[in-house]
Write a protein that holds these residues in place. Structure first.
Motif, PDB file in Angstrom:
ATOM      1  N   ASP A   1      -4.234   0.232   6.685  1.00 14.00           N
ATOM      2  CA  ASP A   1      -5.002   0.570   5.462  1.00 14.00           C
ATOM      3  C   ASP A   1      -6.414   0.057   5.556  1.00 14.00           C
ATOM      4  OD1 ASP A   1      -2.097   0.048   3.416  1.00 14.00           O
ATOM      5  OD2 ASP A   1      -2.859   1.888   4.292  1.00 14.00           O
TER       6      ASP A   1
ATOM      7  N   GLY B   1       0.818  -1.207   0.000  1.00 16.63           N
ATOM      8  CA  GLY B   1       0.000   0.000   0.000  1.00 16.63           C
ATOM      9  C   GLY B   1       0.853   1.259   0.000  1.00 16.63           C
TER      10      GLY B   1
ATOM     11  N   TYR C   1      -0.555  -4.161  -5.549  1.00 17.95           N
ATOM     12  CA  TYR C   1      -0.431  -2.729  -5.292  1.00 17.95           C
ATOM     13  C   TYR C   1       0.400  -1.996  -6.345  1.00 17.95           C
ATOM     14  CZ  TYR C   1      -2.354  -3.932  -0.790  1.00 17.95           C
ATOM     15  OH  TYR C   1      -3.175  -4.398   0.196  1.00 17.95           O
TER      16      TYR C   1
END
Length: 173
Positions: free
Chosen positions: A173, A39, A69
């Motif tokens: 996240d 992330g 990601y």
């Protein structure tokens, strides 16, 4: 300008003592940390063109958890010699062989060689990050080193540690 992203594999499990070192999977903590780093990579727009990954189970699992990601396709090379690299010299020789059209390379590997590599290439950077890296390169940590050159063959102890990212310090996240 070239960027080298060094990612230590996420925390591995020691639960099954029958497994050899090469075959150890990620521990629950590693399964959480790798996506956090993924992330971060996405949010910061860090886009490796080439990923060199050890063939050990824990490095391949780490790679699998960060791939969703990445916002662009990357060339991925699984390299058995990255598992066996016991020195920074072997790793840097591997990186120096890479094509100059890759402006950013990510290496997913193991300590102590990965930590030694980072320390051997860094000349400048935030003192606190450099001290942290010298003390320990934690699992799932990411070091980003920039070089003021356009050819991988020319990298040496002139790198700038742009950032050292520890997954435990990232927001959930």
């Amino acid at each position: 300008m070239l960027s080298l992203m060094l990612l230590r594999h996420a925390k591995s499990s020691w639960n099954d003592r029958k497994l050899d070192d090469f075959s150890r999977p990620l521990a629950p903590r590693g399964l959480k940390a790798a996506p956090r780093i993924g992330g971060y990579i996405k949010r910061r727009g860090l886009l490796p063109g080439l990923i060199l990954c050890s063939t050990a189970q824990r490095t391949r699992e780490t790679l699998g958890l960060i791939l969703p990601y990445l916002d662009q396709d990357a060339t991925i090379q699984l390299r058995h010699e990255l598992y066996h690299s016991e020195s920074a010299n072997a790793l840097v020789d591997n990186i120096r062989q890479q094509d100059k059209h890759f402006k950013t390379i990510m290496v997913i590997g193991h300590n102590p060689a990965l930590q030694d590599l980072a320390l051997s290439l860094i000349q400048t950077g935030a003192e606190s990050d450099r001290q942290q890296l010298a003390a320990k390169f934690p699992t799932a940590a990411l070091a980003v080193i920039r070089f003021n050159t356009s050819h991988w063959q020319e990298i040496g102890p002139t790198g700038h540690l742009e950032r050292l990212v520890l997954p435990r310090l990232l927001d959930n996240d």
